[in-house]
Design a protein around this motif. Structure first.
Motif, short mmCIF file in Angstrom:
data_model
loop_
_atom_site.label_atom_id
_atom_site.label_comp_id
_atom_site.label_asym_id
_atom_site.label_seq_id
_atom_site.Cartn_x
_atom_site.Cartn_y
_atom_site.Cartn_z
N UNK A 1 9.49 -2.21 -15.53
CA UNK A 1 10.22 -1.98 -14.28
C UNK A 1 9.24 -2.20 -13.14
N UNK A 2 9.65 -2.98 -12.17
CA UNK A 2 8.83 -3.21 -10.98
C UNK A 2 9.66 -2.89 -9.75
N UNK A 3 8.97 -2.48 -8.70
CA UNK A 3 9.63 -2.14 -7.44
C UNK A 3 9.27 -3.21 -6.42
N UNK A 4 10.29 -3.79 -5.80
CA UNK A 4 10.11 -4.90 -4.87
C UNK A 4 10.74 -4.55 -3.53
N UNK B 1 0.83 -1.21 0.00
CA UNK B 1 0.00 0.00 0.00
C UNK B 1 0.86 1.26 0.00
N UNK B 2 2.02 1.21 0.63
CA UNK B 2 2.92 2.37 0.64
C UNK B 2 3.53 2.61 -0.73
N UNK B 3 3.77 1.56 -1.49
CA UNK B 3 4.34 1.69 -2.84
C UNK B 3 3.31 2.23 -3.82
N UNK B 4 2.07 1.80 -3.69
CA UNK B 4 1.02 2.03 -4.69
C UNK B 4 0.89 3.47 -5.19
N UNK B 5 0.83 4.47 -4.33
CA UNK B 5 0.59 5.83 -4.85
C UNK B 5 1.74 6.37 -5.71
N UNK B 6 2.90 5.79 -5.59
CA UNK B 6 4.07 6.30 -6.31
C UNK B 6 4.25 5.66 -7.68
N UNK B 7 3.50 4.63 -7.98
CA UNK B 7 3.68 3.91 -9.24
C UNK B 7 3.23 4.73 -10.45
N UNK B 8 2.45 5.75 -10.24
CA UNK B 8 2.00 6.62 -11.33
C UNK B 8 2.81 7.91 -11.42
N UNK C 1 7.35 -10.22 1.15
CA UNK C 1 7.68 -9.37 0.01
C UNK C 1 6.46 -8.56 -0.40
N UNK C 2 6.74 -7.47 -1.10
CA UNK C 2 5.69 -6.63 -1.69
C UNK C 2 6.27 -6.08 -2.98
N UNK C 3 5.40 -5.92 -3.98
CA UNK C 3 5.89 -5.34 -5.23
C UNK C 3 4.81 -4.51 -5.89
N UNK C 4 5.29 -3.62 -6.76
CA UNK C 4 4.40 -2.80 -7.57
C UNK C 4 5.01 -2.63 -8.94
N UNK C 5 4.17 -2.56 -9.95
CA UNK C 5 4.65 -2.38 -11.33
C UNK C 5 4.68 -0.89 -11.64
N UNK C 6 5.87 -0.41 -11.95
CA UNK C 6 6.10 1.01 -12.22
C UNK C 6 5.98 1.31 -13.72
N UNK C 7 6.47 0.43 -14.55
CA UNK C 7 6.44 0.65 -16.00
C UNK C 7 6.16 -0.68 -16.69
N UNK C 8 5.32 -0.66 -17.70
CA UNK C 8 5.04 -1.88 -18.46
C UNK C 8 4.00 -2.76 -17.79
N UNK C 9 3.98 -4.02 -18.22
CA UNK C 9 3.04 -5.01 -17.69
C UNK C 9 3.79 -6.30 -17.44
N UNK D 1 -0.54 -4.85 -14.61
CA UNK D 1 -0.20 -3.66 -15.37
C UNK D 1 0.40 -2.58 -14.47
N UNK D 2 0.84 -1.51 -15.08
CA UNK D 2 1.39 -0.38 -14.33
C UNK D 2 0.40 0.00 -13.22
N UNK D 3 0.94 0.17 -12.02
CA UNK D 3 0.11 0.55 -10.87
C UNK D 3 -0.35 -0.62 -10.03
N UNK D 4 -0.25 -1.84 -10.56
CA UNK D 4 -0.68 -3.02 -9.80
C UNK D 4 0.31 -3.34 -8.69
#
Length: 181
Positions: free
Chosen positions: A159-162, A43-50, A102-110, A133-136
């Motif tokens: 690119x994904x953030x983990x 949840x902390x990562x989510x708002x930054x993915x866009x 672990x937690x991850x979010x997709x920053x770019x691409x799918x 997709x981006x933002x997931x």
């Protein structure tokens, strides 16, 4: 197989404001009780993915041979590390579970996440997949039966953030429980 990028030199200038803010939010979420930690970090990562300038252009290059991890932050206390994974089309992780939360979010691409169940012969069997997709975001606890594979099956780089609940120096031994390449 993954490739862990070497530790980068200390940044010459302060972290960009969005990245610093995301890392501060991750740090706060990582202090949650263990059972809640993965979900709170996701949840902390989510708002930054866009946020378009979260990562500087060219900061997380792909490797033509395999996906690559770029260290964004290592908790000084060793509780977690934040990495950006850069994926070229067709690159994928091995089939694995995690030895840590672990937690991850997709920053770019799918990305495509394949889900697996433990197999009777020791080889996991795929039970389904989901597009990320981006933002997931997604997250999970350490669990040898939560088996998955991430793959970039699209035609563009991703690119994904983990965030993993171990020190960066321990990624090789303490993150993935690999079942198959």
């Amino acid at each position: 197989m993954s490739f862990i990028a070497p530790n980068p030199a200390p940044p010459a200038k302060p972290l960009a404001a969005p990245l610093a803010a995301m890392l501060a939010d991750i740090a706060a979420a990582a202090r949650a009780p263990e059972a809640e930690r993965p979900g709170r970090v996701a949840a902390a990562i989510a708002p930054y993915l866009a946020v378009p300038d979260l990562l500087a252009p060219g900061a997380c290059p792909c490797n033509p041979e395999r996906y690559v991890r770029h260290l964004l932050y290592a908790d000084p206390a060793g509780g977690y590390a934040v990495v950006a994974l850069a994926w070229r089309p067709g690159q994928m992780s091995p089939v694995h579970a995690h030895r840590t939360w672990c937690a991850l979010g997709v920053y770019r691409g799918t990305l495509t996440e394949g889900h697996y169940a433990p197999g009777t012969s020791g080889t996991p069997r795929q039970t389904g997949s989901v597009l990320r997709p981006r933002g997931a975001t997604c997250h999970g606890p350490a669990d040898p039966e939560l088996i998955h594979r991430l793959a970039n099956l699209s035609g563009e780089e991703a690119v994904s953030i983990h965030v993993y609940g171990v020190p960066y120096e321990r990624f090789g031994a303490d993150v993935n429980l690999v079942y198959a390449d």
